[in-house]
Design a protein around this motif. Sequence first.
Motif, short mmCIF file in Angstrom:
data_model
loop_
_atom_site.label_atom_id
_atom_site.label_comp_id
_atom_site.label_asym_id
_atom_site.label_seq_id
_atom_site.Cartn_x
_atom_site.Cartn_y
_atom_site.Cartn_z
N PHE A 4 0.83 -1.21 0.00
CA PHE A 4 0.00 0.00 0.00
C PHE A 4 0.87 1.26 0.00
O PHE A 4 0.67 2.17 -0.80
N GLY A 5 1.84 1.30 0.91
CA GLY A 5 2.72 2.47 0.98
C GLY A 5 3.50 2.69 -0.29
O GLY A 5 3.63 3.81 -0.78
N LEU A 6 4.00 1.59 -0.88
CA LEU A 6 4.78 1.68 -2.11
C LEU A 6 3.94 2.22 -3.26
O LEU A 6 4.34 3.16 -3.96
N PHE A 7 2.75 1.66 -3.45
CA PHE A 7 1.95 2.07 -4.60
C PHE A 7 1.29 3.44 -4.40
O PHE A 7 1.05 4.16 -5.37
N PHE A 8 1.01 3.81 -3.16
CA PHE A 8 0.56 5.17 -2.91
C PHE A 8 1.67 6.16 -3.28
O PHE A 8 1.41 7.20 -3.90
N LEU A 9 2.90 5.81 -2.93
CA LEU A 9 4.05 6.66 -3.28
C LEU A 9 4.20 6.78 -4.80
O LEU A 9 4.30 7.88 -5.34
N LEU A 10 4.20 5.65 -5.49
CA LEU A 10 4.38 5.67 -6.95
C LEU A 10 3.25 6.41 -7.64
O LEU A 10 3.47 7.19 -8.58
N GLN A 11 2.01 6.18 -7.19
CA GLN A 11 0.86 6.86 -7.79
C GLN A 11 0.96 8.37 -7.57
O GLN A 11 0.69 9.16 -8.47
N SER A 12 1.40 8.77 -6.38
CA SER A 12 1.51 10.20 -6.06
C SER A 12 2.61 10.87 -6.88
O SER A 12 2.44 12.00 -7.34
N LEU A 13 3.74 10.18 -7.06
CA LEU A 13 4.84 10.77 -7.83
C LEU A 13 4.51 10.88 -9.32
O LEU A 13 5.14 11.66 -10.03
N SER A 14 3.55 10.10 -9.79
CA SER A 14 3.23 10.13 -11.22
C SER A 14 2.45 11.38 -11.60
O SER A 14 2.51 11.83 -12.74
N SER A 15 1.72 11.98 -10.66
CA SER A 15 0.86 13.12 -11.02
C SER A 15 0.28 13.76 -9.77
O SER A 15 -0.18 13.07 -8.86
N TRP A 16 0.28 15.09 -9.74
CA TRP A 16 -0.37 15.80 -8.63
C TRP A 16 -1.86 15.47 -8.59
O TRP A 16 -2.46 15.38 -7.53
N HIS A 17 -2.47 15.35 -9.78
CA HIS A 17 -3.90 15.02 -9.82
C HIS A 17 -4.15 13.70 -9.09
O HIS A 17 -5.07 13.59 -8.27
N TYR A 18 -3.32 12.69 -9.40
CA TYR A 18 -3.57 11.38 -8.80
C TYR A 18 -3.18 11.34 -7.32
O TYR A 18 -3.69 10.51 -6.57
#
Length: 395
Positions: A4-18
């Motif tokens: 959860f922590g890893l994919f929240f991090l990756l999703q957040s770094l991909s886009s401010w919107h996401y």
Amino acid sequence: LILFGLFFLLQSLSSWHYLAYCAIIISLFWIWTAIFTREKQGWLRLGAVIVAVLIAMMFILPFALPYLRTHRRLPGFDRPLSDIKNNAPSAGDYLRVPEENLVYGSSLSPLKKGVIGLEFILFPGIIAVLLALAGLLIRKREDETLTVFKKSSTRMSYFFLLLIIVGVLMSLGPEIGGVKNPLYLALYYLGIVRFIRFPSRFNVLVVLGISVLAGYGVAKLAARIASWKKKWKMGRLAAAGLLALLILEMFTFNLPIYPMPVWGEVPEVYDWLSDQGDVRVIELPLSQLDEAGYINDWEIGYFAEDIRKHHEQVSTILYLSAYHWKETPNGYSGYYPSFYRRTFTEMQAFPSQRTLGLLRGLEVEYVLWHWDWVEPERREEYRNRLHSIPGLSPV
């Protein structure tokens, strides 16, 4: 928890919107879970989720700081509520489909039409909605033991219904039918959604909610059909048939495609640039400006006469910059800082001593000139100017 922590991090770094979408979904889910949590172990898990988010935010912060510094320096970086209201869809846009849709794009369809790229195409599909309703409304029978019929699954389905409601409310913007939308305004004033220009982008929450509920619907219908026929294969065939209907309903073709060069198709100059050390490069010419770009010099505009051509050019420049990674004034965003607009308005006169002076001030050493972006009838004129003006040396 680690995933959860890893994919929240990756999703957040991909886009401010996401990052904003994830924050809303995670907060809702945390609150939803907390409401039904009774045991100490459950509260420990909820506490661990908060810790995981905080750790992820520590990794996000170094990437966020330059953005936040730029934000403070550029007062127009926030989307004012007036702009957001003007860009907000109406409830009727949930019945708008792309013209290229196979089933609904024909002139006989009663649904509204929109072109690809228009941010008001919000129709989720009839089949998807019906399957989502099936996921909500089909109830467990005494002899049904599959996970999808369990009480915990039913409770989870209500969470995704809540997510759909929140997504719809957010997608309609700060006002709905002239009445203020407190949910949107609260998140706006908290700063979470100030950078989002089109509220319709929150439709991603609606799509996520409908998708999961439709999955519940497929599972329940397949299980029910399998129980009627007493054959599990019939259930799987039913599920495959429902998925085929979904694909058919959403099938869209004749989309505009702009092929990009790869491997040996990439011009050699980009490989050459990658070996030139710490230099800056600008790629010209860009699209001719519309007359609106010359209204006055106080709030100078940058509006390309042919906006599609402009988008294709700047997209190509940004893509090819990954082959050399040099600093460049070229760029693209939904927000144009004033210095960007001024630079590229001035570049309409390139080559001239004034534009060369500006490029020297920006410490640009190389100009990459695209002859294929010059009108054929003007190429000779530009050729003479590029080879005659002092300060330019062809490479």
